[in-house]
Each structure stands twice: as structure tokens, then as C-alpha cells.
Design an enzyme around this catalytic site. Structure first.
Site, PDB file in Angstrom:
ATOM      1  N   SER A   7       0.842  -1.201   0.000  1.00 13.25           N
ATOM      2  CA  SER A   7       0.000   0.000   0.000  1.00 13.25           C
ATOM      3  C   SER A   7       0.872   1.244   0.000  1.00 13.25           C
ATOM      4  O   SER A   7       1.656   1.464   0.937  1.00 13.25           O
ATOM      5  CB  SER A   7      -0.902   0.013   1.231  1.00 13.25           C
ATOM      6  N   HIS A  32      -1.047  -1.339  -4.300  1.00 13.07           N
ATOM      7  CA  HIS A  32      -2.322  -0.986  -3.676  1.00 13.07           C
ATOM      8  C   HIS A  32      -2.409   0.536  -3.522  1.00 13.07           C
ATOM      9  O   HIS A  32      -1.578   1.160  -2.860  1.00 13.07           O
ATOM     10  CB  HIS A  32      -2.417  -1.678  -2.315  1.00 13.07           C
ATOM     11  N   ASP A  34      -4.633   3.587  -2.283  1.00 11.17           N
ATOM     12  CA  ASP A  34      -5.729   3.928  -1.377  1.00 11.17           C
ATOM     13  C   ASP A  34      -6.278   5.315  -1.675  1.00 11.17           C
ATOM     14  O   ASP A  34      -5.641   6.319  -1.377  1.00 11.17           O
ATOM     15  CB  ASP A  34      -5.235   3.888   0.071  1.00 11.17           C
ATOM     16  N   MET A  36      -8.965   8.090  -0.820  1.00 12.98           N
ATOM     17  CA  MET A  36      -9.878   8.507   0.259  1.00 12.98           C
ATOM     18  C   MET A  36     -10.388   9.915  -0.020  1.00 12.98           C
ATOM     19  O   MET A  36      -9.629  10.767  -0.479  1.00 12.98           O
ATOM     20  CB  MET A  36      -9.143   8.506   1.599  1.00 12.98           C
ATOM     21  N   HIS A  65      -8.079   0.886  -4.369  1.00 10.98           N
ATOM     22  CA  HIS A  65      -9.036   0.712  -3.272  1.00 10.98           C
ATOM     23  C   HIS A  65      -9.752   2.038  -3.053  1.00 10.98           C
ATOM     24  O   HIS A  65      -9.184   2.983  -2.491  1.00 10.98           O
ATOM     25  CB  HIS A  65      -8.257   0.268  -2.018  1.00 10.98           C
ATOM     26  N   MET A  67     -12.007   4.282  -1.199  1.00  9.09           N
ATOM     27  CA  MET A  67     -12.724   4.562   0.053  1.00  9.09           C
ATOM     28  C   MET A  67     -13.402   5.904  -0.135  1.00  9.09           C
ATOM     29  O   MET A  67     -13.019   6.925   0.457  1.00  9.09           O
ATOM     30  CB  MET A  67     -11.732   4.578   1.220  1.00  9.09           C
ATOM     31  N   MET A 136     -11.766  -5.837   5.070  1.00  7.38           N
ATOM     32  CA  MET A 136     -10.925  -4.903   5.827  1.00  7.38           C
ATOM     33  C   MET A 136     -10.607  -5.497   7.197  1.00  7.38           C
ATOM     34  O   MET A 136     -11.504  -5.962   7.904  1.00  7.38           O
ATOM     35  CB  MET A 136     -11.632  -3.557   6.011  1.00  7.38           C
ATOM     36  N   ASP A 174      -6.641  -6.258   4.322  1.00 16.40           N
ATOM     37  CA  ASP A 174      -5.995  -4.947   4.278  1.00 16.40           C
ATOM     38  C   ASP A 174      -6.088  -4.286   5.649  1.00 16.40           C
ATOM     39  O   ASP A 174      -7.178  -4.027   6.151  1.00 16.40           O
ATOM     40  CB  ASP A 174      -6.720  -4.103   3.208  1.00 16.40           C
TER      41      ASP A 174
HETATM   42  C1  DX5 Z   1      -6.419   1.663   5.358  1.00 15.83           C
HETATM   43  C2  DX5 Z   1      -5.901   1.345   3.977  1.00 15.83           C
HETATM   44  C3  DX5 Z   1      -4.788   0.379   3.971  1.00 15.83           C
HETATM   45  C4  DX5 Z   1      -3.548   0.831   4.704  1.00 15.83           C
HETATM   46  C5  DX5 Z   1      -2.807  -0.359   5.201  1.00 15.83           C
HETATM   47  O1  DX5 Z   1      -7.604   2.343   5.297  1.00 15.83           O
HETATM   48  O2  DX5 Z   1      -6.949   0.786   3.186  1.00 15.83           O
HETATM   49  O3  DX5 Z   1      -4.474  -0.026   2.654  1.00 15.83           O
HETATM   50  O4  DX5 Z   1      -2.692   1.607   3.922  1.00 15.83           O
HETATM   51  O5  DX5 Z   1      -1.722   0.058   5.934  1.00 15.83           O
HETATM   52  P1  DX5 Z   1      -0.971  -0.884   7.004  1.00 15.83           P
HETATM   53  O6  DX5 Z   1      -0.492  -2.090   6.259  1.00 15.83           O
HETATM   54  O7  DX5 Z   1       0.125  -0.020   7.463  1.00 15.83           O
HETATM   55  O8  DX5 Z   1      -1.974  -1.225   8.065  1.00 15.83           O
HETATM   56 ZN    ZN Z   2      -6.419  -0.193   1.266  1.00 17.13          ZN
END
Ligand code: DX5
Ligand code: ZN
Length: 221
Positions: A7, A32, A34, A36, A65, A67, A136, A174
Site C-alpha cells: 500500500s 495498492h 488507497d 480517500m 481501493h 474509500m 478490511m 488490508d
Molecule cells: C487503510 C488502507 C490500507 C492501509 C494499510 O484504510 O486501506 O491499505 O494503507 O496500511 P498498514 O499495512 O500499514 O496497516
Molecule cells: Zn487499502
């Protein structure tokens, strides 16, 4: 097959292209990404233009991903930016069937994610069309949180249902995945492991990925 998806949330954002290329050299399968929006989760990261800007830096599969509150509105943007696999949340306000169809129409593979409190059964209706279900293992929004072992029952339920139907849907986990938790997740039936801090925070990224993969391969059956 076990796949490791680092990620970028834990990467050096000032050198995102180089970080993406480095992950490919380190032996990652996916990258990955993320996304948001500050509405679906209380944090803002980046959107399609940033993903597009690093698309030519690596051949890694872009595992996006989302969110975000209204994923359906933005699927085309992310597909055009170079996403390969697009995962959205079932708890978002877009209709899941339409969103899955849109992702597939745009030439991408589709994933649906569930937050820790959402039952596994919520995605059953869509399994036939999905490449992946993301369970998750932390509340989405931030990197560096602790793995929630209680989510493993849902991974088991999903793996059993996928097997029962003779499908080959991947199960991704994740949040808080590291050398201590990866075996628990793989033993429950997860085969795509996201890791932010555990990979980008390691002195040797190649070793971190190889170690996670080896532990997962041993535990997955
Ligand atoms: C959290 C994200 C994850 C996050 C994971 O909302 O979706 O992808 O980056 O990070 P670690 O592996 O550090 O928990
Ligand atoms: Zn993620």
C-alpha cells in the site's frame, strides 16, 4: 496463489513514481492505491490524476481501493488513469450491481470491500462477477493500525462460499498485515495481502515481501 500488494499509503509520496518502480523490483504482485475522499473515511489521499502520473513508471497491476462515498461517478476516471482492479465499498452510496457492471464495462476487474462490522453475506449476490473481495482488517481511513482478528470469521465464511460455488474469487485483507498476522489471514483463506507499513517501513523491501509471501504460502491451503 498468494499475491502481495504493498500500500503506497506508507510510501514516500514525494517520489511516488520511484516508489512504485521500486516495489516492482522488490517482487510485489500488485500496487495498492488507497483513494480517500474525506467523506466515506475521515481522511483525504489522492485521486485519478495522481494514479495516471505514475502509470508509466511500473508494470505492476494497479489495485485501486476506493474509500469514497460515490464510487460509481468516478469509475471511468480511474479506469482511464490505468487502474487494473477497482475495489469499492459495499457501504458506499453507489448501487453495488451498477458499480460492478461499470467497472467491468470499463475493462477493469471488480472488487467489493467490506468494513469490519459488515457481514460477509452482503457480497454473496455479486460473487459471480467479482475478481476479489476485500475484507478490511482495520477500520478504513488510516495506515499503521492493528489487525482485527475477529474479521477472520468473515474470511472463512467467504472462502467456504467461494469454494462451494466452484469460483476462483480472490480474498484480500488490508490493514495491520505484517509478519505476525499474515499467517492468521492466509490460514483463514485470504490470498491477496495488502501491506503498507510492513513493506515500506522495512529496511529491505525485497526481504519484507519475500518473508510475507513465504509465511502466507505455508499457512494458506
Ligand atoms: C487503510 C488502507 C490500507 C492501509 C494499510 O484504510 O486501506 O491499505 O494503507 O496500511 P498498514 O499495512 O500499514 O496497516
Ligand atoms: Zn487499502
Amino acid at each position: 496463489m498468494i499475491k502481495i500488494s504493498p500500500s503506497v499509503l506508507a510510501s514516500d509520496f514525494s517520489a511516488l513514481g520511484a516508489e512504485a518502480a521500486r516495489m516492482e523490483k522488490c517482487g510485489a504482485d500488485y500496487l495498492h492505491l488507497d483513494v480517500m475522499d474525506g467523506r466515506f473515511v475521515p481522511n483525504i489521499t489522492f485521486g485519478a490524476p495522481v494514479i495516471k502520473s505514475i502509470r508509466n513508471k511500473t508494470n505492476l497491476i494497479f489495485d485501486v481501493h476506493l474509500m469514497i462515498d460515490e464510487p460509481l461517478k468516478y469509475i471511468e476516471d480511474f479506469a482511464k488513469a490505468g487502474a487494473d482492479l477497482i475495489t469499492f465499498h459495499i457501504e458506499s452510496s453507489s448501487p453495488a450491481d451498477e458499480t460492478v457492471n461499470k467497472i467491468i464495462d470499463c475493462g477493469c476487474k471488480a472488487g467489493i470491500s467490506i468494513k469490519p462490522k459488515t457481514p460477509a453475506e452482503e457480497v454473496f449476490d455479486y460473487l459471480d462477477s467479482l475478481e476479489m473481495v476485500l475484507v478490511m482488517t482495520v477500520e478504513p481511513g488510516f495506515g499503521g493500525q492493528s489487525f482485527m482478528p475477529e474479521t477472520m470469521e468473515k474470511v472463512k465464511t467467504l472462502r467456504a462460499e467461494i469454494k462451494r460455488r466452484g469460483l476462483s474469487v480472490d480474498i484480500q485483507v488490508d490493514g495491520g498485515i505484517n509478519e505476525k498476522t499474515v499467517e492468521i489471514a492466509a490460514a483463514a483463506g485470504a490470498n491477496v495481502l495488502v501491506a503498507g507499513s510492513a513493506v515500506f517501513g522495512a529496511a529491505d523491501g525485497t526481504k519484507a515481501i519475500a518473508d510475507l509471501r513465504a509465511l502466507a504460502e505455508k499457512a494458506y491451503n
